[in-house]
Design a protein around this motif. Sequence first.
Motif, PDB file in Angstrom:
ATOM      1  N   UNK A  60       0.847  -1.189   0.000  1.00  0.00           N
ATOM      2  CA  UNK A  60       0.000   0.000   0.000  1.00  0.00           C
ATOM      3  C   UNK A  60       0.883   1.241   0.000  1.00  0.00           C
ATOM      4  N   UNK A  61       0.630   2.113  -0.944  1.00  0.00           N
ATOM      5  CA  UNK A  61       1.377   3.364  -1.038  1.00  0.00           C
ATOM      6  C   UNK A  61       0.405   4.507  -0.752  1.00  0.00           C
ATOM      7  N   UNK A  62       0.715   5.279   0.255  1.00  0.00           N
ATOM      8  CA  UNK A  62      -0.125   6.416   0.617  1.00  0.00           C
ATOM      9  C   UNK A  62       0.685   7.688   0.712  1.00  0.00           C
ATOM     10  N   UNK A  63       0.142   8.759   0.188  1.00  0.00           N
ATOM     11  CA  UNK A  63       0.861  10.031   0.228  1.00  0.00           C
ATOM     12  C   UNK A  63      -0.073  11.138   0.690  1.00  0.00           C
ATOM     13  N   UNK A  64       0.492  12.060   1.470  1.00  0.00           N
ATOM     14  CA  UNK A  64      -0.223  13.239   1.952  1.00  0.00           C
ATOM     15  C   UNK A  64       0.591  14.468   1.578  1.00  0.00           C
TER      16      UNK A  64
ATOM     17  N   UNK B 111       5.582  43.928  -1.918  1.00  0.00           N
ATOM     18  CA  UNK B 111       4.869  42.707  -2.290  1.00  0.00           C
ATOM     19  C   UNK B 111       5.625  41.530  -1.689  1.00  0.00           C
ATOM     20  N   UNK B 112       4.921  40.703  -0.929  1.00  0.00           N
ATOM     21  CA  UNK B 112       5.568  39.583  -0.238  1.00  0.00           C
ATOM     22  C   UNK B 112       4.794  38.302  -0.500  1.00  0.00           C
ATOM     23  N   UNK B 113       5.522  37.213  -0.778  1.00  0.00           N
ATOM     24  CA  UNK B 113       4.936  35.892  -0.999  1.00  0.00           C
ATOM     25  C   UNK B 113       5.610  34.871  -0.095  1.00  0.00           C
ATOM     26  N   UNK B 114       4.802  33.976   0.438  1.00  0.00           N
ATOM     27  CA  UNK B 114       5.342  32.848   1.204  1.00  0.00           C
ATOM     28  C   UNK B 114       4.613  31.577   0.768  1.00  0.00           C
ATOM     29  N   UNK B 115       5.379  30.512   0.511  1.00  0.00           N
ATOM     30  CA  UNK B 115       4.815  29.226   0.121  1.00  0.00           C
ATOM     31  C   UNK B 115       5.467  28.117   0.931  1.00  0.00           C
ATOM     32  N   UNK B 116       4.627  27.260   1.488  1.00  0.00           N
ATOM     33  CA  UNK B 116       5.105  26.104   2.249  1.00  0.00           C
ATOM     34  C   UNK B 116       4.528  24.843   1.628  1.00  0.00           C
ATOM     35  N   UNK B 117       5.377  23.847   1.454  1.00  0.00           N
ATOM     36  CA  UNK B 117       4.944  22.563   0.898  1.00  0.00           C
ATOM     37  C   UNK B 117       5.531  21.438   1.734  1.00  0.00           C
ATOM     38  N   UNK B 118       4.682  20.491   2.069  1.00  0.00           N
ATOM     39  CA  UNK B 118       5.145  19.280   2.750  1.00  0.00           C
ATOM     40  C   UNK B 118       4.469  18.086   2.114  1.00  0.00           C
ATOM     41  N   UNK B 119       5.272  17.070   1.796  1.00  0.00           N
ATOM     42  CA  UNK B 119       4.759  15.831   1.214  1.00  0.00           C
ATOM     43  C   UNK B 119       5.353  14.651   1.968  1.00  0.00           C
ATOM     44  N   UNK B 120       4.520  13.674   2.228  1.00  0.00           N
ATOM     45  CA  UNK B 120       4.975  12.478   2.933  1.00  0.00           C
ATOM     46  C   UNK B 120       4.368  11.257   2.251  1.00  0.00           C
ATOM     47  N   UNK B 121       5.223  10.292   1.927  1.00  0.00           N
ATOM     48  CA  UNK B 121       4.780   9.065   1.263  1.00  0.00           C
ATOM     49  C   UNK B 121       5.168   7.866   2.118  1.00  0.00           C
ATOM     50  N   UNK B 122       4.194   7.029   2.425  1.00  0.00           N
ATOM     51  CA  UNK B 122       4.425   5.830   3.230  1.00  0.00           C
ATOM     52  C   UNK B 122       4.227   4.595   2.358  1.00  0.00           C
ATOM     53  N   UNK B 123       5.135   3.626   2.480  1.00  0.00           N
ATOM     54  CA  UNK B 123       5.054   2.377   1.734  1.00  0.00           C
ATOM     55  C   UNK B 123       5.003   1.222   2.730  1.00  0.00           C
ATOM     56  N   UNK B 124       3.829   0.654   2.875  1.00  0.00           N
ATOM     57  CA  UNK B 124       3.628  -0.484   3.769  1.00  0.00           C
ATOM     58  C   UNK B 124       3.424  -1.749   2.947  1.00  0.00           C
TER      59      UNK B 124
END
Length: 846
Positions: free
Chosen positions: A715-719, A737-750
């Motif tokens: 099972x492969x799950x990603x958030x 003018x100000x910009x901020x971007x945050x990205x987080x990705x997590x993938x689990x392989x069970x």
Amino acid sequence: MRQRQKKSTPRLPTRYLVTAALLEMASAPIAATVARADSGTTGYGGPGNVLNPTGQIMNRARDDDGLSVIDDVTRTPTGLMYPVPYRTPEMTQSQSNPDWWTLGWFEAGIMGTFGQDSRSASLNRYGDWKNGFTVTSLGFEAEDRKTALHVSAFAQNVGRTDQYYQVDVGRYGVYDLQAYFDSIPHTFSTVAKSLWDGAGTGNLTLRGGLTPGASTPAQVNAVAAAVGPSTLRILREKAGSSLTYTADEHTELFLKISDERRNGTQPISATFGIPFQNGATQLIQPIHYQTVDVTGGVRYREERFQANLAYAGSFFRNDILDLTWQNPGLTSNTAPGAYIPQTGRLSLAPNNDYHTVKGDLAMQLSPSSRFTASLSYSLMRQDDALQAPTTGSAVITSGADTINLSQWNSASALSQPTANAAINILNAVAQYHYTVNPDLGLTLEVRDRDESNRTNYVAFNPQTGQYGYIAIDGGLAPFVPTLSGVYQVKTPGSLVQIRNMPFANNNLQVTAKAAYRLDTHWKLDLSYENDTIDHTVREITDAHDNIARAQLSTTGYEWGTARLSYEFARRIGSDYQSNPYTPYYSATLPGYIPATPSGDPAFALADLRKFDIANRTEHVLRGQANYILSPRSDLQLTGSLKVDDYDAAYGLRSTHAFDITTAYTYQMSAATTLTGYFTYQNQDRGVANIAATGAGTSGSAGGAGYPLANAWTETVGSDNYTAGLNAHHSWGVVSVNADYTFTRASTALDYAYAGTGAFFGVLSPAQAGNRFPAITYDSHAVQTDVRWQMSEALSYRLYYRFNYERLVDFHYTGLAAGAINNNTYLGVIPENYTVQTIGLLVQYVF
């Protein structure tokens, strides 16, 4: 084999623009008929780079006056607020010739990037962040407001690897001539260490201290340690031109040409055997590509009739058609008769041509009905010279047989000298729309796509009278004789592929749609689609995909708009055959002897289903709402849920995807705005299979060939989370003018398994565990612009950018350049970074 080395250094595109201009002038009598160019036809989307992602021709301040003299906050017809527009500088009237108006600008300054690993490949993947003087933008526009003549030219990031140039001349409403040059880098690694000399060419020779076919891991590691890091990067340079001309009120002609060159290097992998035999080798692939795209045609229109006829061609050429390398020779198998190839060869991307002719028309049959149709025919051709099956010349053992590689290392070992590959595609589309009344519209659409694969190659060696093709330069034959690639008539189970598989699909799609307006605010859309697909050389011969959609939408309310849709799809195919490929293997040859009296081992697990053709049930739910919270604020909500269930006990069994996005916009005034958004995405995939033993002839689950004790699931799950914030404020001549971007990705392989046979018994249950370490990715990006508009003509801009990126992936744990478990690596790993960029830029408008 042709070889030509080119440097991937930035250069001014004079020769490109001159070539484009000459092509345009040569074609002017033909193309003198189109009013405007569609650059997307030749695969180009316009200017833009890391400093200018929106593709503006010049950096401009926001216009505090907004779009209207009535209110500085304005909305679209659907109710959403328009973003605050950019201020457009006024053109200046010429004193000597009052008909001409002009505008010019120049922006340049100093920029520097510093921090942890500012050379990171990830940071510089598609941009150029080098320190020093930079010209971010320059150009001019001029127009004669009496004759409608116009001319413009501009450039961005002059002299850098992400530079852009464009020239445009014409007369409004009559003709337009444009030429452009675009450059984009793609950096793969800055820390690669190569064991070979000749990187960037088609011939890699081992560095001193290494012996082809007989190097030890210690020797390989010593050479890797002594070699300095190198950069693997491709530079894409594209020049193009377009010419349009309107001959009269009915006829328009157009012609577009582009020439794209890709030069550089990138990592590629090769092997001489399966793990623990000859291992895998990571190499440096040379990239010397050229693609020429040509599009031309005519458009004709009347009040109730429109028609187009166009030709598009794409011609790809590769200066280096194969890669030959010396093998370090790592192996843990030194049994008598073992063969370690000294050299190997890979065929690289072949030269190929694509042609298509397309005609379409649209007719207004009556005030309530219209008909549209399109017909196109495409040809794909590839006829490069074929490579000999091997580079070696030794006599090797393959079970009880021997193979003399000298009889397989020249073009004389091929049944034909060139590929002679051809695919033809016919596409036809017809649509009829009828408006029953102002509230009800009906549409019927038919699409037919017929693909014919005319490629026919038989792997036969006239010198030996044998079928087959030497597998991976003979490196596998001494260890697994049945995988030598050569058909041995007297050897039971000598099953090898002897023909190409002419994959092709024919697709007939029929769609019926109805759109019904329930009242002033509500609308209902319904559709049903039947997609019939006929497969050539696949596990099923035909399939039917039935798709039903319903959408309810509302507009015109003071609170905003909303839309909700649901889609149900059911794909059902003919009986599944796990091995439709027998006609392309040696089992069809006279005298073939199966591996056992009862037959050969099963080709694949009979219950395994390939997801692209397996029976499938799909549900898709989508929603979108735009809320007007107040006269100066909006809230947007969008989301979707997609569930796919496959009728498969083994293979891809299910996928689930969910996403939701919310965005909030607040415009206190045209001088002060705030926008924030958040997105969450989740995906899950479930896979199951059984490890084969090679025993027995049955492909059934639970049989000797696929015992249930070897079953496993994964099972492969990603958030994924993304959040962003943009703020703008102006104090008259000073704005931020100000910009901020945050990205987080997590993938689990069970994963789970019935027994250690699932991984061939090479690990104990304690060693195997039940999951891999999670793969995580984190990114923070802050970008600010402080502008001081000193005067109408002169402004200063202070630019600041902070970037953080970190990828943790267990695949790269412990990976370093050199030898690891009989494999050789370049040491290409994720290059995490934490950097800051500061720039001081001056803009002058005249």
